[in-house]
Design a protein around this motif. Sequence first.
Motif, PDB file in Angstrom:
ATOM      1  N   UNK A  28       0.825  -1.219   0.000  1.00 22.72           N
ATOM      2  CA  UNK A  28       0.000   0.000   0.000  1.00 22.72           C
ATOM      3  C   UNK A  28       0.856   1.265   0.000  1.00 22.72           C
ATOM      4  N   UNK A  29       0.336   2.273  -0.635  1.00 25.44           N
ATOM      5  CA  UNK A  29       1.036   3.554  -0.660  1.00 25.44           C
ATOM      6  C   UNK A  29       0.954   4.241   0.690  1.00 25.44           C
ATOM      7  N   UNK A  30       1.946   5.046   1.005  1.00 24.70           N
ATOM      8  CA  UNK A  30       1.905   5.783   2.265  1.00 24.70           C
ATOM      9  C   UNK A  30       0.806   6.841   2.222  1.00 24.70           C
ATOM     10  N   UNK A  31       0.281   7.162   3.385  1.00 25.23           N
ATOM     11  CA  UNK A  31      -0.747   8.200   3.464  1.00 25.23           C
ATOM     12  C   UNK A  31      -0.133   9.573   3.676  1.00 25.23           C
ATOM     13  N   UNK A  32       1.126   9.604   4.103  1.00 28.68           N
ATOM     14  CA  UNK A  32       1.817  10.882   4.295  1.00 28.68           C
ATOM     15  C   UNK A  32       3.318  10.655   4.273  1.00 28.68           C
ATOM     16  N   UNK A  33       4.017  11.685   3.907  1.00 33.21           N
ATOM     17  CA  UNK A  33       5.466  11.696   3.980  1.00 33.21           C
ATOM     18  C   UNK A  33       5.880  12.802   4.930  1.00 33.21           C
ATOM     19  N   UNK A  34       6.391  12.426   6.072  1.00 37.69           N
ATOM     20  CA  UNK A  34       6.796  13.396   7.085  1.00 37.69           C
ATOM     21  C   UNK A  34       8.299  13.574   7.059  1.00 37.69           C
ATOM     22  N   UNK A  35       8.814  14.524   7.812  1.00 42.55           N
ATOM     23  CA  UNK A  35      10.261  14.704   7.877  1.00 42.55           C
ATOM     24  C   UNK A  35      10.947  13.441   8.385  1.00 42.55           C
ATOM     25  N   UNK A  36      10.275  12.710   9.264  1.00 44.41           N
ATOM     26  CA  UNK A  36      10.859  11.488   9.814  1.00 44.41           C
ATOM     27  C   UNK A  36      10.647  10.283   8.915  1.00 44.41           C
ATOM     28  N   UNK A  37       9.895  10.435   7.848  1.00 40.16           N
ATOM     29  CA  UNK A  37       9.680   9.344   6.909  1.00 40.16           C
ATOM     30  C   UNK A  37       8.215   9.180   6.547  1.00 40.16           C
ATOM     31  N   UNK A  38       7.957   8.154   5.771  1.00 36.13           N
ATOM     32  CA  UNK A  38       6.602   7.871   5.316  1.00 36.13           C
ATOM     33  C   UNK A  38       5.802   7.171   6.406  1.00 36.13           C
ATOM     34  N   UNK A  39       4.483   7.314   6.324  1.00 34.53           N
ATOM     35  CA  UNK A  39       3.591   6.613   7.250  1.00 34.53           C
ATOM     36  C   UNK A  39       2.466   5.953   6.459  1.00 34.53           C
ATOM     37  N   UNK A  40       2.035   4.802   6.951  1.00 32.69           N
ATOM     38  CA  UNK A  40       0.999   4.006   6.320  1.00 32.69           C
ATOM     39  C   UNK A  40      -0.131   3.781   7.303  1.00 32.69           C
ATOM     40  N   UNK A  41      -1.330   3.550   6.768  1.00 34.84           N
ATOM     41  CA  UNK A  41      -2.454   3.175   7.618  1.00 34.84           C
ATOM     42  C   UNK A  41      -2.231   1.759   8.140  1.00 34.84           C
ATOM     43  N   UNK A  42      -2.446   1.571   9.427  1.00 37.16           N
ATOM     44  CA  UNK A  42      -2.273   0.252  10.041  1.00 37.16           C
ATOM     45  C   UNK A  42      -3.138  -0.770   9.316  1.00 37.16           C
ATOM     46  N   UNK A  43      -4.381  -0.410   9.005  1.00 41.64           N
ATOM     47  CA  UNK A  43      -5.301  -1.338   8.344  1.00 41.64           C
ATOM     48  C   UNK A  43      -4.761  -1.784   6.987  1.00 41.64           C
ATOM     49  N   UNK A  44      -4.156  -0.865   6.242  1.00 45.16           N
ATOM     50  CA  UNK A  44      -3.597  -1.208   4.930  1.00 45.16           C
ATOM     51  C   UNK A  44      -2.432  -2.180   5.069  1.00 45.16           C
ATOM     52  N   UNK A  45      -1.560  -1.915   6.037  1.00 48.99           N
ATOM     53  CA  UNK A  45      -0.405  -2.791   6.247  1.00 48.99           C
ATOM     54  C   UNK A  45      -0.870  -4.164   6.720  1.00 48.99           C
ATOM     55  N   UNK A  46      -1.817  -4.210   7.648  1.00 46.31           N
ATOM     56  CA  UNK A  46      -2.313  -5.498   8.143  1.00 46.31           C
ATOM     57  C   UNK A  46      -2.987  -6.299   7.030  1.00 46.31           C
ATOM     58  N   UNK A  47      -3.707  -5.625   6.156  1.00 43.97           N
ATOM     59  CA  UNK A  47      -4.323  -6.316   5.018  1.00 43.97           C
ATOM     60  C   UNK A  47      -3.253  -6.895   4.109  1.00 43.97           C
ATOM     61  N   UNK A  48      -2.213  -6.121   3.827  1.00 45.77           N
ATOM     62  CA  UNK A  48      -1.111  -6.607   2.993  1.00 45.77           C
ATOM     63  C   UNK A  48      -0.464  -7.827   3.634  1.00 45.77           C
ATOM     64  N   UNK A  49      -0.222  -7.759   4.938  1.00 48.57           N
ATOM     65  CA  UNK A  49       0.394  -8.886   5.642  1.00 48.57           C
ATOM     66  C   UNK A  49      -0.500 -10.114   5.544  1.00 48.57           C
ATOM     67  N   UNK A  50      -1.803  -9.957   5.727  1.00 42.04           N
ATOM     68  CA  UNK A  50      -2.701 -11.114   5.693  1.00 42.04           C
ATOM     69  C   UNK A  50      -2.705 -11.796   4.326  1.00 42.04           C
ATOM     70  N   UNK A  51      -2.458 -11.024   3.256  1.00 42.92           N
ATOM     71  CA  UNK A  51      -2.430 -11.587   1.911  1.00 42.92           C
ATOM     72  C   UNK A  51      -1.056 -12.147   1.563  1.00 42.92           C
TER      73      UNK A  51
END
Length: 61
Positions: A28-51
Amino acid sequence: MGAHEIRIRLGGISRQRAYQITSRADFPGPVAGLEQGKVWLVEDVETWISVHRPQQAKSPQ
């Protein structure tokens, strides 16, 4: 969820491996790019992991 949390969630993988995984077209694509790095929605990452990593998927509660 930041890259560090993804690394931990995937079993303590290296920073380089986390970068490789998060750069994949099917990750999944990140939802934001911050100075400390990119961030992703937990739900998106968990869905990716489950697949893509079902052995690491969280059990339904």
